[in-house]
Scaffold this motif. Sequence first.
Motif, PDB file in Angstrom:
ATOM      1  N   VAL A  10     -57.977  78.995 -17.376  1.00  0.00           N
ATOM      2  CA  VAL A  10     -56.577  78.951 -17.443  1.00  0.00           C
ATOM      3  C   VAL A  10     -56.264  77.590 -17.646  1.00  0.00           C
ATOM      4  CG1 VAL A  10     -55.072  78.294 -15.721  1.00  0.00           C
ATOM      5  CG2 VAL A  10     -55.329  80.542 -16.358  1.00  0.00           C
ATOM      6  N   ARG A 194     -58.844  81.952 -22.873  1.00  0.00           N
ATOM      7  CA  ARG A 194     -57.579  82.685 -22.757  1.00  0.00           C
ATOM      8  C   ARG A 194     -56.610  81.964 -21.825  1.00  0.00           C
ATOM      9  NH1 ARG A 194     -57.231  87.922 -20.703  1.00  0.00           N
ATOM     10  NH2 ARG A 194     -55.248  87.951 -21.798  1.00  0.00           N
ATOM     11  N   GLU A 197     -55.135  78.848 -23.479  1.00  0.00           N
ATOM     12  CA  GLU A 197     -54.070  79.200 -24.414  1.00  0.00           C
ATOM     13  C   GLU A 197     -52.783  79.555 -23.676  1.00  0.00           C
ATOM     14  OE1 GLU A 197     -55.671  82.373 -26.710  1.00  0.00           O
ATOM     15  OE2 GLU A 197     -57.209  81.127 -27.674  1.00  0.00           O
ATOM     16  N   GLU A 198     -52.906  80.294 -22.588  1.00  0.00           N
ATOM     17  CA  GLU A 198     -51.719  80.692 -21.833  1.00  0.00           C
ATOM     18  C   GLU A 198     -51.026  79.481 -21.209  1.00  0.00           C
ATOM     19  OE1 GLU A 198     -48.848  83.279 -20.042  1.00  0.00           O
ATOM     20  OE2 GLU A 198     -50.209  83.414 -21.763  1.00  0.00           O
ATOM     21  N   LYS A 201     -49.175  77.637 -23.836  1.00  0.00           N
ATOM     22  CA  LYS A 201     -48.016  78.408 -24.285  1.00  0.00           C
ATOM     23  C   LYS A 201     -46.857  78.284 -23.303  1.00  0.00           C
ATOM     24  CE  LYS A 201     -47.685  82.877 -23.704  1.00  0.00           C
ATOM     25  NZ  LYS A 201     -47.938  84.348 -23.795  1.00  0.00           N
ATOM     26  N   VAL A 202     -47.161  78.403 -22.007  1.00  0.00           N
ATOM     27  CA  VAL A 202     -46.109  78.317 -20.988  1.00  0.00           C
ATOM     28  C   VAL A 202     -45.483  76.931 -20.980  1.00  0.00           C
ATOM     29  CG1 VAL A 202     -45.636  78.349 -18.517  1.00  0.00           C
ATOM     30  CG2 VAL A 202     -47.048  80.141 -19.533  1.00  0.00           C
ATOM     31  N   PRO A 329     -50.125  78.752 -14.652  1.00  0.00           N
ATOM     32  CA  PRO A 329     -48.975  79.083 -15.497  1.00  0.00           C
ATOM     33  C   PRO A 329     -47.816  79.624 -14.666  1.00  0.00           C
ATOM     34  CG  PRO A 329     -50.981  79.916 -16.482  1.00  0.00           C
ATOM     35  CD  PRO A 329     -51.336  79.460 -15.100  1.00  0.00           C
ATOM     36  N   TYR A 355     -48.677  88.741 -15.114  1.00  0.00           N
ATOM     37  CA  TYR A 355     -49.781  87.785 -15.238  1.00  0.00           C
ATOM     38  C   TYR A 355     -51.054  88.326 -14.587  1.00  0.00           C
ATOM     39  CZ  TYR A 355     -52.292  83.350 -15.137  1.00  0.00           C
ATOM     40  OH  TYR A 355     -53.241  82.364 -15.320  1.00  0.00           O
ATOM     41  N   ASP A 358     -52.473  91.077 -16.737  1.00  0.00           N
ATOM     42  CA  ASP A 358     -53.006  90.606 -18.010  1.00  0.00           C
ATOM     43  C   ASP A 358     -54.307  89.831 -17.839  1.00  0.00           C
ATOM     44  OD1 ASP A 358     -53.273  89.974 -20.680  1.00  0.00           O
ATOM     45  OD2 ASP A 358     -51.863  88.311 -20.600  1.00  0.00           O
ATOM     46  N   PHE A 359     -54.316  88.854 -16.913  1.00  0.00           N
ATOM     47  CA  PHE A 359     -55.473  87.970 -16.812  1.00  0.00           C
ATOM     48  C   PHE A 359     -56.531  88.425 -15.824  1.00  0.00           C
ATOM     49  CE2 PHE A 359     -52.496  85.096 -18.859  1.00  0.00           C
ATOM     50  CZ  PHE A 359     -53.307  84.617 -19.872  1.00  0.00           C
TER      51      PHE A 359
END
Length: 382
Positions: A10, A194, A197-198, A201-202, A329, A355, A358-359
């Motif tokens: 993360v 992943r 990237e998250e 993005k946040v 995030p 979250y 998803d993760f």
Amino acid sequence: MKKYGLVAAVALTMLLAACNNNNEETQNNTKPQVEQQSSELQTTKEEKLVVDQLGREVTVPNSIERVVMGGILPYFSTWYVATNSTKEIAGMHPNSYNAAKHSMLAKMSPDVLKADTSFIQNGEVNVEELMKVNPQLYIEIATDEKSIHKVSEAGIPVVALKAIDAAAAEPLATFNSWLEITSQITGTTERANRFLEEGKKVQAQLDEKLKTIEEKDKPRAMMLFRHNEKSITIGGKNFFGNQWLNATGAIDVAENDIQGQKEVNMEQVYTWNPDIIFITNFTETQPADLLENKIAGQDWSQVKAVQEGKVYKIPLGIYRWFPPSGDAPLMLKWLAQKNHPALFDYKIEDEIKAYYKDFYEYDVTDEDIQAILNPSSEAAKY
């Protein structure tokens, strides 16, 4: 719960944290003098070389089944994020264990509660007890030269990690670096990518909205790191809190007066007079203790944040959100909303639920979410 493979990175885990017993996330500027190893180490087919954050080449087994974490308190959750497993964690610091016991990780990966803590005695590593745990690898904070030497001399490979990247402009740099090394050790990378990237993005989403906020309109916030009747310890520049606040549209009231963390008196707090107070999970103090002026010898009623009811306890998910964790995030979103509620109007409970699904592929209950957002004082004890 499905297994993603490298829960990785993360990467954002922010700023991270880590520390030793009394100084958990605040040893950021001290450069340890642990000597670097030569690059002439030889490995077998069952081993590989990993370069730790002191620049030392460390020979580690290709397959790690028993790892122990010392004074780098948040790291056990990083291992989970990178591997989707805690069964390899044979031992950890008692402070880490207490946080784990009160975290979501205890429900999501209960193997974490099988970790031994007896090798830490009087705040230090007892090598004889550590040998009984039989670790293949020991992870330690880079500033703890004494432990690094003691454990290395006992023949156990030691990987040293730094608590914080003080030079980084964003709060995920340290966690990202921990994930990178963990990926090298374990051979897992999928989830880390992943998470990275998250996190990006946040932060980009926050930056897009926060660019409309002028400096004069940013709230002045204070991070209450450790606290009791006798002591008020505040985090300042080059510390996790400072990075979090900068990343979420707030001004750190202590950044020009404190490097790392420092004990202050109430007069200094009155001088800063913060609009918002955030209380970490490294102290048993709860918002009600300040809001209801329960602390003997300290009058918090004169502080603006208390007068306006803007005193918040930082959440605890798979780990404490103040230092590094896979929930970084969410920490960004939670802080941004506290700092600018009109600008960030999402429901944080929904963000947490989505979250985790998803993760972590874990369905949190409403009760779980409330526990995350309202951590108990017990979770801070060690």
